[in-house]
Design a protein around this motif. Sequence first.
Motif, PDB file in Angstrom:
ATOM      1  N   ALA A 152     -42.011  -9.378  49.939  1.00 21.41           N
ATOM      2  CA  ALA A 152     -42.233 -10.799  50.217  1.00 21.41           C
ATOM      3  C   ALA A 152     -42.523 -11.067  51.685  1.00 21.41           C
ATOM      4  N   ARG A 153     -41.988 -10.251  52.557  1.00 22.01           N
ATOM      5  CA  ARG A 153     -42.214 -10.472  53.996  1.00 22.01           C
ATOM      6  C   ARG A 153     -43.686 -10.299  54.370  1.00 22.01           C
ATOM      7  N   LYS A 154     -44.453  -9.652  53.514  1.00 26.16           N
ATOM      8  CA  LYS A 154     -45.873  -9.465  53.764  1.00 26.16           C
ATOM      9  C   LYS A 154     -46.733 -10.539  53.097  1.00 26.16           C
ATOM     10  N   THR A 155     -46.084 -11.549  52.533  1.00 28.86           N
ATOM     11  CA  THR A 155     -46.803 -12.634  51.874  1.00 28.86           C
ATOM     12  C   THR A 155     -46.685 -13.925  52.677  1.00 28.86           C
ATOM     13  N   THR A 156     -47.557 -14.867  52.331  1.00 30.74           N
ATOM     14  CA  THR A 156     -47.514 -16.204  52.923  1.00 30.74           C
ATOM     15  C   THR A 156     -47.217 -17.203  51.816  1.00 30.74           C
ATOM     16  N   VAL A 157     -46.292 -18.129  52.072  1.00 29.58           N
ATOM     17  CA  VAL A 157     -45.945 -19.119  51.063  1.00 29.58           C
ATOM     18  C   VAL A 157     -46.686 -20.422  51.337  1.00 29.58           C
ATOM     19  N   LYS A 158     -47.257 -21.003  50.290  1.00 32.65           N
ATOM     20  CA  LYS A 158     -48.019 -22.250  50.404  1.00 32.65           C
ATOM     21  C   LYS A 158     -47.812 -23.095  49.153  1.00 32.65           C
ATOM     22  N   ARG A 159     -47.979 -24.404  49.314  1.00 33.10           N
ATOM     23  CA  ARG A 159     -48.031 -25.299  48.158  1.00 33.10           C
ATOM     24  C   ARG A 159     -49.343 -25.059  47.424  1.00 33.10           C
ATOM     25  N   ILE A 160     -49.304 -25.120  46.088  1.00 34.07           N
ATOM     26  CA  ILE A 160     -50.516 -24.979  45.287  1.00 34.07           C
ATOM     27  C   ILE A 160     -50.616 -26.151  44.318  1.00 34.07           C
ATOM     28  N   THR A 161     -51.803 -26.380  43.805  1.00 32.38           N
ATOM     29  CA  THR A 161     -52.039 -27.515  42.916  1.00 32.38           C
ATOM     30  C   THR A 161     -51.609 -27.186  41.483  1.00 32.38           C
ATOM     31  N   ASN A 162     -51.485 -28.247  40.677  1.00 32.83           N
ATOM     32  CA  ASN A 162     -51.140 -28.057  39.273  1.00 32.83           C
ATOM     33  C   ASN A 162     -52.208 -27.266  38.533  1.00 32.83           C
TER      34      ASN A 162
END
Length: 411
Positions: free
Chosen positions: A146-156
Amino acid sequence: MLFKRVLLFRLVSTSFALSVRSVYQSATALPFGTTVTSWLDQQSITWKLSNEFPLGRYNVLEVGNSRQFLLHVIPSPMPCSDDNDYKPMSPSLCKHMTDAATLTSSSSSSSLDIVHLHQDVWQQQTEIVQSRLRVKTGMETRRIYARKTTVKRITNDVARAFFLKHHLWGATKAKYIYGLFVVSTESDKTEEELVAAASFSSSRTILRQHVLFQSHELLRFCTQRETTVVGGLTKLITAFVREQEPDDMVTQIDRDWGGGVGWCKLGFASVSVMPPLVMAMSNDGTRRHLVGAGIRAANSESAHRVGLPTETLHQLSQLENAKAAVELLRAHGFSPVYDSGVERLCMLVPSSKAVRALQRENEDWRATDDDTTKAVWDDSVPKYPSEYYSPNSGILELLKHASESREEVLL
């Protein structure tokens, strides 16, 4: 040995009526069982018949090196060749098996899951099922930290496509959805690839021990098929807590794929287990849903959560006992099937205002303690329902029969 003693107590001392009419005929079980074991062999996944289940040993496998999990292979109910009759299981069989496995995991240092694999789920969600089985044996194609990922909001819309492709329960509407992305190297262009997602409900105000909590539900979480994202759910929850500031989170898990022991390591506590949910299987192997949101008419083009025909529902509504309801289903070409009961879990957020308010009143109060979470859950208004309900009297009787954990099979 503990698991064996617990299971023998559950199954034998309660006098399971699982003889000729409660266990699928071996001839019926063989084709699906062979399909599953042949696939395991093709994947080089070790397996053997389990000796833990004296009444269901032909359908339970120990899978993986050092018995990583148990696999209960459940063929779809089919008319028997000798008397054109069905051979259904006890409503509580799967639930008791999962209860015993969960108790064993809680009493030992190692976790033991039991997966109840229904034939119709295998046939309709083959790629997802096979992926989950490979992941459980550590044979996933890809492992990402997970440390190599980026977290973002996504659409429905993005979430819907993702969950339909990768989640056994499909998609559902959500207020907040977060995704984990990695940089894709499969093309000449630098693109971000969605590898995991979690969806959350809107806030619900609940009075817990005289303090108002803003509670949210974790509705869905999954990774891409054939992929494990180590620490992925923790990272998604952390992002949600940071931005939305919930006081607690509630979720429910499908115990057909194991109990909630693993979730407790993330900070959740098991607070309730629903009774087995009754569904109806048609002769063609299609599962029909009797209760819950989003049930579509039997003639709907969508195959997700299809209900019973209108006429069958009408006739069920005239009945007032479970045996008559089962006989009516059989007359219309359906047979009851049951899950192992979904499990509800709750996580109190230690940094939230509501939790800190309760902590100030009691210095020994710990939000991360399972007993504390259960006590807060029990002292809440409004409460989540503890059993299923249907306005249809025949379906309601079937639900009552399953929830009472009777062991007899209604034929």
